[in-house]
Design a protein around this motif. Sequence first.
Motif, short mmCIF file in Angstrom:
data_model
loop_
_atom_site.label_atom_id
_atom_site.label_comp_id
_atom_site.label_asym_id
_atom_site.label_seq_id
_atom_site.Cartn_x
_atom_site.Cartn_y
_atom_site.Cartn_z
N LEU A 92 -88.20 -1.04 19.51
CA LEU A 92 -88.08 -2.22 18.65
C LEU A 92 -87.16 -1.92 17.47
O LEU A 92 -86.87 -0.77 17.15
CB LEU A 92 -89.46 -2.63 18.12
N LEU A 93 -86.70 -2.98 16.80
CA LEU A 93 -85.94 -2.84 15.55
C LEU A 93 -86.95 -2.86 14.41
O LEU A 93 -87.41 -3.91 13.97
CB LEU A 93 -84.92 -3.98 15.44
N ASN A 94 -87.31 -1.66 13.95
CA ASN A 94 -88.46 -1.50 13.06
C ASN A 94 -88.29 -2.11 11.68
O ASN A 94 -89.28 -2.37 11.00
CB ASN A 94 -88.80 -0.01 12.92
N GLU A 95 -87.04 -2.30 11.25
CA GLU A 95 -86.81 -2.84 9.90
C GLU A 95 -86.83 -4.37 9.87
O GLU A 95 -86.76 -4.97 8.80
CB GLU A 95 -85.47 -2.33 9.35
N LEU A 96 -86.90 -4.99 11.06
CA LEU A 96 -86.91 -6.45 11.15
C LEU A 96 -88.32 -6.96 11.39
O LEU A 96 -89.22 -6.22 11.77
CB LEU A 96 -85.99 -6.92 12.28
N THR A 97 -88.50 -8.26 11.18
CA THR A 97 -89.80 -8.87 11.42
C THR A 97 -90.03 -9.06 12.92
O THR A 97 -89.09 -8.97 13.73
CB THR A 97 -89.92 -10.24 10.73
N VAL A 98 -91.26 -9.36 13.26
CA VAL A 98 -91.59 -9.69 14.65
C VAL A 98 -90.76 -10.87 15.11
O VAL A 98 -90.19 -10.87 16.21
CB VAL A 98 -93.09 -9.99 14.78
N LEU A 99 -90.67 -11.90 14.27
CA LEU A 99 -89.91 -13.11 14.63
C LEU A 99 -88.44 -12.77 14.86
O LEU A 99 -87.83 -13.25 15.83
CB LEU A 99 -90.05 -14.16 13.53
N ASP A 100 -87.86 -11.95 14.00
CA ASP A 100 -86.44 -11.62 14.16
C ASP A 100 -86.19 -10.80 15.43
O ASP A 100 -85.18 -11.00 16.12
CB ASP A 100 -85.93 -10.85 12.94
N ASN A 101 -87.09 -9.89 15.75
CA ASN A 101 -86.97 -9.15 17.01
C ASN A 101 -86.97 -10.11 18.19
O ASN A 101 -86.16 -9.99 19.11
CB ASN A 101 -88.12 -8.14 17.15
N LEU A 102 -87.88 -11.07 18.14
CA LEU A 102 -87.99 -12.04 19.22
C LEU A 102 -86.76 -12.94 19.30
O LEU A 102 -86.24 -13.24 20.38
CB LEU A 102 -89.26 -12.86 19.04
N LEU A 103 -86.25 -13.37 18.15
CA LEU A 103 -85.07 -14.24 18.12
C LEU A 103 -83.86 -13.53 18.70
O LEU A 103 -83.05 -14.15 19.41
CB LEU A 103 -84.79 -14.68 16.68
N ARG A 158 -96.75 -2.14 20.46
CA ARG A 158 -96.71 -2.17 21.91
C ARG A 158 -96.86 -3.60 22.42
O ARG A 158 -96.21 -4.01 23.38
CB ARG A 158 -97.82 -1.29 22.49
N GLN A 159 -97.74 -4.36 21.77
CA GLN A 159 -97.92 -5.76 22.14
C GLN A 159 -96.62 -6.54 21.97
O GLN A 159 -96.25 -7.35 22.83
CB GLN A 159 -99.03 -6.38 21.28
N ILE A 160 -95.93 -6.28 20.87
CA ILE A 160 -94.68 -6.98 20.59
C ILE A 160 -93.63 -6.62 21.64
O ILE A 160 -92.89 -7.50 22.12
CB ILE A 160 -94.14 -6.63 19.18
N GLU A 161 -93.56 -5.35 22.02
CA GLU A 161 -92.56 -4.96 23.01
C GLU A 161 -92.79 -5.65 24.34
O GLU A 161 -91.85 -6.08 25.01
CB GLU A 161 -92.56 -3.44 23.20
N LEU A 163 -94.25 -8.53 24.70
CA LEU A 163 -93.88 -9.93 24.45
C LEU A 163 -92.37 -10.12 24.58
O LEU A 163 -91.91 -11.10 25.17
CB LEU A 163 -94.35 -10.35 23.05
N LEU A 164 -91.59 -9.16 24.06
CA LEU A 164 -90.13 -9.27 24.16
C LEU A 164 -89.68 -9.23 25.61
O LEU A 164 -88.74 -9.93 26.01
CB LEU A 164 -89.46 -8.16 23.36
N GLY A 165 -90.35 -8.39 26.41
CA GLY A 165 -90.03 -8.34 27.83
C GLY A 165 -90.33 -9.65 28.53
O GLY A 165 -89.53 -10.14 29.34
N ILE A 166 -91.45 -10.24 28.20
CA ILE A 166 -91.84 -11.52 28.80
C ILE A 166 -90.90 -12.65 28.36
O ILE A 166 -90.59 -13.55 29.14
CB ILE A 166 -93.29 -11.85 28.39
N ALA A 167 -90.41 -12.56 27.12
CA ALA A 167 -89.59 -13.63 26.55
C ALA A 167 -88.31 -13.87 27.33
O ALA A 167 -87.76 -14.98 27.32
CB ALA A 167 -89.26 -13.32 25.10
N ILE A 168 -87.82 -12.85 28.02
CA ILE A 168 -86.57 -12.99 28.77
C ILE A 168 -86.77 -13.78 30.06
O ILE A 168 -85.83 -14.14 30.74
CB ILE A 168 -85.99 -11.58 29.09
N ASN A 169 -88.03 -14.08 30.38
CA ASN A 169 -88.38 -14.74 31.64
C ASN A 169 -87.93 -13.91 32.84
O ASN A 169 -87.17 -14.38 33.70
CB ASN A 169 -87.77 -16.14 31.74
N PRO A 170 -88.39 -12.66 32.92
CA PRO A 170 -87.97 -11.80 34.02
C PRO A 170 -88.58 -12.25 35.34
O PRO A 170 -89.55 -13.01 35.36
CB PRO A 170 -88.53 -10.43 33.63
#
Length: 257
Positions: A92-103, A158-161, A163-170
């Motif tokens: 993850l990009l640790n200096e950014l927010t959860v929302l920004d990582n997702l965006l 780990r939950q966020i990571e 979520l990011l994988g799911i967000a791509i609609n793999p």
Amino acid sequence: MENPVILKIDRVGMHFGGLEILKDVSLEVKKGERIGIIGPNGAGKTTFFNILTGDLKPSSGSIYYKGENITNVSNFKRTNAGIVRTFQRNNLLNELTVLDNLLLVLQRKHHLQNVWFKKRNEKKYPKLFEEANQLIKTWGLEKRANEIVKKLSYGEQRQIEILLGIAINPQVLLLDEPTAGMSQAETDYIVDLLHNLPKDLTVLIIEHDLEVVFGLADRMVVLYDGGILIDGDPNEVRNDRRVNEIYIGKEEAAAHA
């Protein structure tokens, strides 16, 4: 109607110099399957994932995705085609927010690379923010949306990571130790999350927590000494004498030591 084969591994081998990590591994994965991959340390599990994602090119054999040979296709193109992977360690990009990582993930998904160089706000990109907020709401992370990632617990990261994988609609999601290092409460959250994934999403899981992986998978593959020892339903694998001797038995012995 039986689900089609989405991923085919045909006699794949991998060696580094004289060290043979995988040998003659063949596997067919159908769309929507949940496959658990277990085996002792050094069995080749992570190498197997690296080959599926294109991070490594196999020394022999071929990989097919939706009937097309992707053995020489780059990891970037495989991700764009729908093969997505999470790692043992957070990426993850640790200096950014959860929302920004997702965006940032959603920008890539929607081919909005130019947004990286412009001021991004909800007024200019309402659909992007709407999708991000909906994902955050769906997975119960509203209270964490504006938190800086490095301030979250390891389990939350780990939950966020995932979520990011799911967000791509793999179409194929490869999970490498999704519950490693988590508390029981965090593990339970991840298990619930994974149970609620879309039924047509194909999931391959490397996991050392046997209770977790046997509860999630409808099919188990055991790697041992670089090859597939057994490929079957969870009950068959759980009761296999060889599996108990080389893997599960060792785990149980360690737990009672």
